[in-house]
Design an enzyme around this catalytic site. Structure first.
Site, mmCIF file in Angstrom:
data_model
loop_
_atom_site.group_PDB
_atom_site.id
_atom_site.type_symbol
_atom_site.label_atom_id
_atom_site.label_comp_id
_atom_site.label_asym_id
_atom_site.label_seq_id
_atom_site.Cartn_x
_atom_site.Cartn_y
_atom_site.Cartn_z
ATOM 1 N N ASP A 6 0.775 -1.438 -0.196
ATOM 2 C CA ASP A 6 -0.171 0.027 -0.037
ATOM 3 C C ASP A 6 0.925 1.155 -0.147
ATOM 4 O O ASP A 6 0.508 2.432 0.337
ATOM 5 C CB ASP A 6 -0.996 -0.109 1.202
ATOM 6 C CG ASP A 6 -2.260 -0.629 0.862
ATOM 7 O OD1 ASP A 6 -2.654 -1.020 -0.213
ATOM 8 O OD2 ASP A 6 -3.138 -1.184 2.001
ATOM 9 N N LYS A 9 -0.542 4.578 -1.036
ATOM 10 C CA LYS A 9 -1.394 5.436 -0.403
ATOM 11 C C LYS A 9 -0.700 6.895 -0.013
ATOM 12 O O LYS A 9 -1.596 7.684 0.573
ATOM 13 C CB LYS A 9 -1.835 4.791 0.874
ATOM 14 C CG LYS A 9 -3.147 3.748 0.292
ATOM 15 C CD LYS A 9 -3.606 2.907 1.504
ATOM 16 C CE LYS A 9 -5.007 1.918 1.132
ATOM 17 N NZ LYS A 9 -5.484 1.342 2.210
#
Length: 147
Positions: A6, A9
């Protein structure tokens, strides 16, 4: 490589990431960009850890039935490492407190994995994940986020 899944992000506005309620259609469109942002941050590599990390970042939201993103891949066209991280990521998200929800019980999270086996998740990997659940819970406890 999985902890980098991730990393993209960091390119998503906090207003979207930390929204306490459900995301609307436009916010989801922004959130879905994190996979491609992450793949760009990690960059192109011929082999090794960073190549694996990039493949995971780009494929962990693909779904077994082809309804995922960003490329609508299905089945074994999804890289194995992305299919593995998809299961682990969903399980972790469900069983952890988030700004928009309480943590689910392990039993409820496992039930969802079983229900989504063959749709969202690779059925063989769901079975293997559940077989390894005691070890997974031990790891989850050891690396629990501190509030």
């Amino acid at each position: 490589a999985a902890p980098m899944h991730d990393v993209g992000k960091i390119g998503i506005p906090d207003a979207v990431l930390r929204k306490p309620g459900k995301l609307d259609e436009q916010e989801w469109a922004v959130m879905r960009q994190h996979v491609e942002i992450g793949a760009q941050i990690i960059g192109e590599h011929a082999s090794g850890l960073l190549r694996t990390a990039q493949r995971i970042a780009l494929s962990h939201h693909e779904k077994w039935d082809g309804s995922g993103y960003p490329n609508g891949l299905s089945g074994e066209d999804i890289p194995l490492e992305g299919r593995i991280v998809a299961i682990a990521d969903v399980f972790d998200a469900l069983t952890s407190v988030r700004p928009y929800k309480a943590a689910w019980s392990v039993e409820d999270a496992v039930r969802l994995l079983q229900e989504e086996s063959g749709r969202h998740f690779d059925p063989q990997l769901v079975e293997l994940f559940i077989q390894q659940l005691p070890a997974i819970l031990e790891i989850k406890e050891r690396w629990a986020e501190q509030a």
